[in-house]
Design a protein around this motif. Structure first.
Motif, PDB file in Angstrom:
ATOM      1  N   GLU A 316       0.489  -1.025  -0.423  1.00  0.00           N
ATOM      2  CA  GLU A 316       0.019  -0.224   0.087  1.00  0.00           C
ATOM      3  C   GLU A 316       0.293   0.841   0.135  1.00  0.00           C
ATOM      4  O   GLU A 316      -0.041   2.731   0.397  1.00  0.00           O
ATOM      5  CB  GLU A 316      -1.042   0.155   1.307  1.00  0.00           C
ATOM      6  N   GLU A 318       2.193   3.547  -2.178  1.00  0.00           N
ATOM      7  CA  GLU A 318       1.130   4.029  -2.664  1.00  0.00           C
ATOM      8  C   GLU A 318       0.507   5.427  -2.307  1.00  0.00           C
ATOM      9  O   GLU A 318       0.336   6.865  -2.090  1.00  0.00           O
ATOM     10  CB  GLU A 318       1.115   4.071  -4.048  1.00  0.00           C
ATOM     11  N   LYS A 319      -0.485   4.229  -1.630  1.00  0.00           N
ATOM     12  CA  LYS A 319      -1.828   5.131  -1.244  1.00  0.00           C
ATOM     13  C   LYS A 319      -1.504   5.585   0.250  1.00  0.00           C
ATOM     14  O   LYS A 319      -1.479   6.651   0.404  1.00  0.00           O
ATOM     15  CB  LYS A 319      -2.946   4.031  -0.837  1.00  0.00           C
ATOM     16  N   THR A 321       1.576   6.992   1.035  1.00  0.00           N
ATOM     17  CA  THR A 321       2.405   7.868   0.857  1.00  0.00           C
ATOM     18  C   THR A 321       1.435   9.427  -0.211  1.00  0.00           C
ATOM     19  O   THR A 321       1.566  10.002   0.671  1.00  0.00           O
ATOM     20  CB  THR A 321       3.451   7.893  -0.368  1.00  0.00           C
ATOM     21  N   ALA A 322       0.322   8.651  -0.456  1.00  0.00           N
ATOM     22  CA  ALA A 322      -0.495   9.869  -1.269  1.00  0.00           C
ATOM     23  C   ALA A 322      -1.790  10.293   0.062  1.00  0.00           C
ATOM     24  O   ALA A 322      -2.187  11.833   0.080  1.00  0.00           O
ATOM     25  CB  ALA A 322      -1.858   9.504  -1.881  1.00  0.00           C
TER      26      ALA A 322
END
Length: 342
Positions: A316, A318-319, A321-322
């Motif tokens: 997870e 990428e999510k 980090t966002a």
């Protein structure tokens, strides 16, 4: 531990253990929510929710993590200190202080909304949507010093005194009127004077001042942390350590399936931090802590949990980090709401 969305789950540590016991002596059930609730906006598998005015919140029931392949672990260190062990998800989780700030700001924003509708006696504390008693990080297992446990019983922590509401008798506290509550929870569309009530009431309006409903949180790191705890609790290596712990405490006449249930025995679970432990609690806590250290239960559990969290972070990343800047924006908005209210 709790989530960014609500408060009910803060109670989940203690309540969870009771749910697990009822679920079959903690064998094969879900293990631990603690304020890790998930909003409908969050793109992770939903744990059951219960409604609360500002935002969706997790229930106090026990979630069930999906069965997953057990990750490999290296050497397991001996844990002999209460010093917190860092977890892979830590960088993506906002602090308990920040969560409190969001909670307080939601009530402050709701109060401003109520006053704008003409309810001048309404304050941020008229209906509190959170409980400072539950603002505590929680994990399934934490190290307990055997000597301290034998002398003082199970550890207790005091909630932040700045967040405690005055202890006044219920009949001395002003109760909201029916019209006020209708404006607060949004069950009415306008007040008796014809003022339009925001959709969802002032409770939801307070939340709107903090987060943009158009921006979805990709993932709740605290919810992932819940899953790591559940998965670790169901892991065969942790189950083996628990079996060793049970054999150990039975030598002291204690027949409990799990340390959490033992710690939450009704005879002492409600004891406050400023109340001394009784002789039986000290005896039991000392035996429990001694056996946990003897079988390195916390060391096994934390090592296994780290492995599950590392897997979650990889999957997870990428999510996660966002999501972090979104959470930070919510905290910044909450601080602005509180500062603006004086």
């Amino acid at each position: 531990m709790r989530s960014i969305y609500g408060t009910n789950a803060r109670k989940a540590g203690p309540l969870l253990a009771m749910a697990l016991l009822a679920c079959g002596a903690l064998a094969g059930c879900g293990d631990d929510p603690a304020r890790e609730d998930i909003s409908a906006a969050v793109a992770v598998p939903a744990i059951s929710t219960t409604p609360a005015p500002p935002l969706p919140r997790i229930s106090s029931g026990a979630p069930t993590a999906p069965k997953v392949e057990e990750p490999p672990v290296g050497s397991i260190p001996q844990v002999s200190s209460s010093e917190r062990i860092p977890m892979p998800l830590d960088p993506y989780i906002i602090s308990m202080k920040d969560l409190r700030t969001i909670d307080i700001a939601q009530d402050v924003g709701a109060a401003l909304c109520m006053k704008s509708l003409g309810f001048t006696e309404w304050t941020a504390g008229t209906v509190r949507t959170w409980d400072p008693e539950n603002d505590k990080e929680y994990d399934f297992l934490e190290y307990i010093d055997p000597v301290s446990a034998a002398q003082s019983g199970y550890p207790r922590t005091q909630p932040d005194p700045k967040l405690l509401s005055p202890k006044t008798p219920a009949d001395d506290r002003r109760r909201p009127t029916g019209e006020e509550m209708a404006a607060f929870n949004g069950s009415a569309s306008q007040t008796s004077t014809g003022r339009a009530i925001p959709e969802g009431g002032c409770a939801k309006e307070g939340a709107r001042g903090i987060r943009d409903e158009a921006i979805e949180l990709p993932v709740d790191a605290r919810a992932l942390a819940v899953n790591s705890r559940i998965s670790a609790r169901q892991d065969s290596r942790v189950k083996a350590a628990l079996a060793a712990w049970r054999s150990c405490v039975e030598k002291s006449g204690l027949r409990y399936p799990d340390p959490v249930v033992l710690r939450l025995n009704p005879e002492w679970a409600s004891r406050k931090a400023d109340t001394p432990a009784g002789a039986e609690e000290k005896r039991v806590a000392g035996a429990d802590a001694t056996c946990q250290r003897e079988v390195n239960l916390v060391g096994v559990y934390k090592t296994v949990r780290v492995a599950y969290e590392e897997r979650l972070v990889t999957a997870e990343l990428e999510k996660l980090t966002a999501a972090r800047p979104i959470l930070e924006a919510w905290v910044k908005n909450a601080e602005a709401v509180i500062a603006g209210a004086g």
